[in-house]
Design an enzyme around this catalytic site. Sequence first.
Site, PDB file in Angstrom:
ATOM      1  N   GLU A  98      -9.158  -3.422  -6.251  1.00  0.00           N
ATOM      2  CA  GLU A  98      -9.633  -3.622  -5.291  1.00  0.00           C
ATOM      3  C   GLU A  98      -9.565  -4.549  -4.249  1.00  0.00           C
ATOM      4  O   GLU A  98      -8.616  -5.083  -3.172  1.00  0.00           O
ATOM      5  CB  GLU A  98     -10.766  -2.193  -3.994  1.00  0.00           C
ATOM      6  N   ASP A 108       0.779  -1.215   0.324  1.00  0.00           N
ATOM      7  CA  ASP A 108      -0.332   0.329  -0.208  1.00  0.00           C
ATOM      8  C   ASP A 108       1.095   0.965   0.109  1.00  0.00           C
ATOM      9  O   ASP A 108       0.493   2.322  -0.445  1.00  0.00           O
ATOM     10  CB  ASP A 108      -0.905  -0.332   1.151  1.00  0.00           C
ATOM     11  N   GLU A 156      -0.166  11.346   5.151  1.00  0.00           N
ATOM     12  CA  GLU A 156      -0.178   9.225   5.194  1.00  0.00           C
ATOM     13  C   GLU A 156       1.082   8.509   4.883  1.00  0.00           C
ATOM     14  O   GLU A 156       1.535   7.578   5.424  1.00  0.00           O
ATOM     15  CB  GLU A 156      -1.298   9.035   3.479  1.00  0.00           C
ATOM     16  N   GLU A 203     -11.420   5.911  -2.288  1.00  0.00           N
ATOM     17  CA  GLU A 203     -11.159   6.211  -1.056  1.00  0.00           C
ATOM     18  C   GLU A 203     -11.887   5.727  -0.068  1.00  0.00           C
ATOM     19  O   GLU A 203     -12.164   5.013   0.567  1.00  0.00           O
ATOM     20  CB  GLU A 203     -11.000   7.660  -0.377  1.00  0.00           C
TER      21      GLU A 203
HETATM   22  C1  NSP Z   1      -5.539  -0.014  -2.693  1.00  0.00           C
HETATM   23  C2  NSP Z   1      -6.175   0.971  -1.878  1.00  0.00           C
HETATM   24  N1  NSP Z   1      -7.222   2.019  -2.109  1.00  0.00           N
HETATM   25  C3  NSP Z   1      -7.355   2.748  -1.327  1.00  0.00           C
HETATM   26  C4  NSP Z   1      -6.605   3.842  -0.529  1.00  0.00           C
HETATM   27  C5  NSP Z   1      -7.294   4.847  -0.082  1.00  0.00           C
HETATM   28  N2  NSP Z   1      -6.338   5.618  -0.298  1.00  0.00           N
HETATM   29  C6  NSP Z   1      -5.889   3.357  -0.880  1.00  0.00           C
HETATM   30  N3  NSP Z   1      -4.227   3.556   0.889  1.00  0.00           N
HETATM   31  N4  NSP Z   1      -4.517   1.643  -1.193  1.00  0.00           N
END
Ligand code: NSP
Length: 230
Positions: free
Chosen positions: A219, A55, A96, A149
């Site tokens: 996702e 991520d 973040e 999001e």
């Molecule tokens: C895979 C993924 N999808 C969504 C998000 C949210 N910004 C994230 N951090 N990573």
Amino acid sequence: MEKKGKTGMENEGVIDTWLRKHRLLYVGATKHPFILSISDGTIDISSFKTWLGQDYIFVRAFVPFVASLIVKAWKESDDRSDMEVILGGMAALNDELEWFKKEAFKWGVQLSHPLLPHKPNQEYCRFLESLMSVEANYTVAITAFWAIEAVYQESFALCLGDESRTPPELKETCQRWGSEAFAKYCCSLKHIANRRLKQASDDELKKAEVALLTVLEHEVEFWNMSRSGS
Ligand SMILES: Cc1ncc(CN)c(N)n1
């Protein structure tokens, strides 16, 4: 009293109509076994570490995507506040990235060399890149942005519910996306996307719906990858 039509759904935004139409896929993305394993406390920590490293790579690619949206909002939006909402999201991404570094250190996850994106992550980042081009439409890109999001918001909020047994050491992660503040931000993005979709051409609507489905599919693949470690 407001007059309702035959279905009672006349005031529903385009996004909610699509979410009802594609309910199974939406639920697949927001209640994935990876997330359920966090909320019931059975998460395998090696899966969590895979997710964390991957991520971080995704969020680094997400930053230029959001930057491209700011440019699109500045050039194309009929409402000045769009740019401010997106800029707020961009500022949060700065925090973040720092959070990822701190969290990776805590879990002993190496974020620098030789951390490479797994295939589902590469493909997701490639999709983001396709939406960054100058030809990519603002309405389509903002719809995708909301979906990206919203999936995290809904997923991690599930891990904070009264019934959840989320391990205490993962609560901070869940709070990052599952908080009320992040939910409010997602609502603002949804509002922008719905406003644009209301005025969109048939071609834009088709492309935006495909973009929403593509996000949901990516996702699901991202969670699968985190769970299996590859
Ligand atoms: C895979 C993924 N999808 C969504 C998000 C949210 N910004 C994230 N951090 N990573």
